[in-house]
Write an enzyme that holds these catalytic residues in place. Structure first.
Site, PDB file in Angstrom:
ATOM      1  N   SER A 137      36.105  31.302  32.651  1.00 32.19           N
ATOM      2  CA  SER A 137      37.303  31.295  32.041  1.00 32.19           C
ATOM      3  C   SER A 137      37.943  30.047  31.041  1.00 32.19           C
ATOM      4  O   SER A 137      38.751  31.023  30.095  1.00 32.19           O
ATOM      5  CB  SER A 137      38.819  30.924  33.472  1.00 32.19           C
ATOM      6  N   GLU A 161      34.430  39.730  33.475  1.00 33.95           N
ATOM      7  CA  GLU A 161      35.543  39.698  32.409  1.00 33.95           C
ATOM      8  C   GLU A 161      36.656  39.122  32.739  1.00 33.95           C
ATOM      9  O   GLU A 161      37.841  40.115  32.430  1.00 33.95           O
ATOM     10  CB  GLU A 161      35.614  41.758  32.243  1.00 33.95           C
TER      11      GLU A 161
END
Length: 382
Positions: A133, A365
């Site tokens: 992230s 994602e």
């Protein structure tokens, strides 16, 4: 806002559904057990327009629009999570950045082979061992100008399609000083000398969508393989991921649909205490909740897709849809196993595979936690 499909979209949905029912869904179990990519089906997707959904027609694509893309990915998810994930990554992560940020020469060179069904697919390499992230602070892969080339060194991990790609869009640091303008995207041919693709990772699910670690050892690419503007790589990446969440959310709706259909069929057939278990209120409530949540998730994904297609702000809607749809799919698949009882834990029944495939969707994602940060920041911004 009206989300009724147009006649063209309804025709597209039927074409894709019929194709998936014939070419993808029947092989889902085999793909899961062998880990082999379903090339037979994918080769046939090019002429249908399924490999160039976000690519303009002048470069060989079908350019069906984001809503139709979401429809197609949902149908693929209904058929096979592995195949759907590979096509989603190819479409939104591999092709879309080149179509959006590429030069005319780049688009004409790289897009036609990967959307035709005759070449391989496309991939995107972002994640690194220390940068999931945290892309801005964690990316260590670097690209340096040496003469008339870029030289790339570093490593990536969890890269979907790497071994079946013609090219891999790669995020690398071009300014060691750091900051939001310190990274750039590059188009790296998958057969470039110095690019090493490790064997597929051994994963919980999605066995037919292979995922790899990559090592870049003095990988040379021409200066004009820079994708977009130098220093804008992070911005391009975040925009790509925003749109990619629409495909992952839609894929999750498809997985949930498949699990729900299996649960309904089993509940009608399975007898217990002298009647089908579908007559039991506990089962009925699980099915009612599943049907309601699938419908809600689909509408959320269609809304985000419509906004994206029409050039409206969509990022927070995509995040809302992605977090809801992915968590919903896991919930629906879990309850489908519960309805099957012991049989649901057996590989003889599809719900076990669907549950394993759905588990990734809250991670890939952008994790559910990151989606909630995106949503909260939108709500709380001045």
């Amino acid at each position: 806002m009206d989300f009724d499909l147009t006649e063209e979209q309804r025709m597209w949905q039927k074409i894709v559904h019929d194709f998936v029912a014939a070419e993808v869904k029947p092989k889902a179990r085999e793909v899961d057990e062998t880990g082999e990519f379903n090339w037979d089906a994918v080769r046939k997707m090019g002429p249908l327009g399924l490999l160039g959904m976000m690519v303009p027609e002048e470069y060989g694509g079908s350019d069906v629009g984001t809503v139709s893309m979401a429809i197609a990915i949902e149908e693929l998810g209904w058929g096979c999570g592995s195949t759907a994930l590979a096509i989603a990554a190819h479409t939104e992560l591999g092709c879309a950045p080149v179509a959006k940020y590429g030069t005319e020469e780049q688009k004409r060179k790289f897009l036609p082979p990967v959307v035709s069904g005759e070449g391989n697919l496309a991939a995107l390499a972002l994640t690194e061992p220390g940068a999931g992230s945290d892309l801005q602070g964690g990316v260590r892969t670097k690209a340096e100008k040496v003469g008339n080339e870029w030289v790339i060194n570093g490593s990536k991990m969890w890269i979907t399609n790497a071994s079946i790609a013609d090219y891999i869009v790669t995020l690398a640091r071009t300014d060691p000083a750091g900051g939001s303008r310190s990274m750039s995207m590059f188009i790296v041919p998958a057969d470039a000398p110095g690019l090493h693709i490790s064997p597929p990772e051994k994963k919980m699910g999605l066995h037919g969508s292979q995922t790899h670690a990559l090592t870049y050892e003095n990988v040379h690419v021409p200066l004009d393989y820079l994708l977009g503007e130098e220093g804008r790589g992070l911005h391009q990446t975040l925009a790509t991921l925003d749109a990619g969440r629409i495909s992952i959310g839609s894929l999750s709706v498809g997985l949930a649909r498949a699990a729900f259909e299996e649960a309904v069929a089993y509940a009608k057939e399975r007898q217990a205490f002298g009647k089908p278990i579908a007559a039991q209120q506990a089962i009925q409530w699980m099915l009612a909740d599943a049907a309601t949540e699938i419908e809600a998730a689909r509408l959320m994904m269609r809304q985000a897709a419509w906004l994206h297609e029409n050039g409206r702000p969509f990022s927070h809607k995509a995040a809302m849809g992605k977090v809801f749809a992915t968590e919903m799919a896991e919930r629906v698949a879990r309850n489908a196993i519960q309805i099957h009882g012991g049989y649901g834990y057996s590989r003889e029944y599809p719900v076990e595979r669907i549950y394993r495939d759905a588990r990734l969707m809250t991670i890939g994602e952008g994790t559910s936690e990151i989606q909630r940060l995106v949503i909260a920041r939108h709500l709380l911004k001045a």
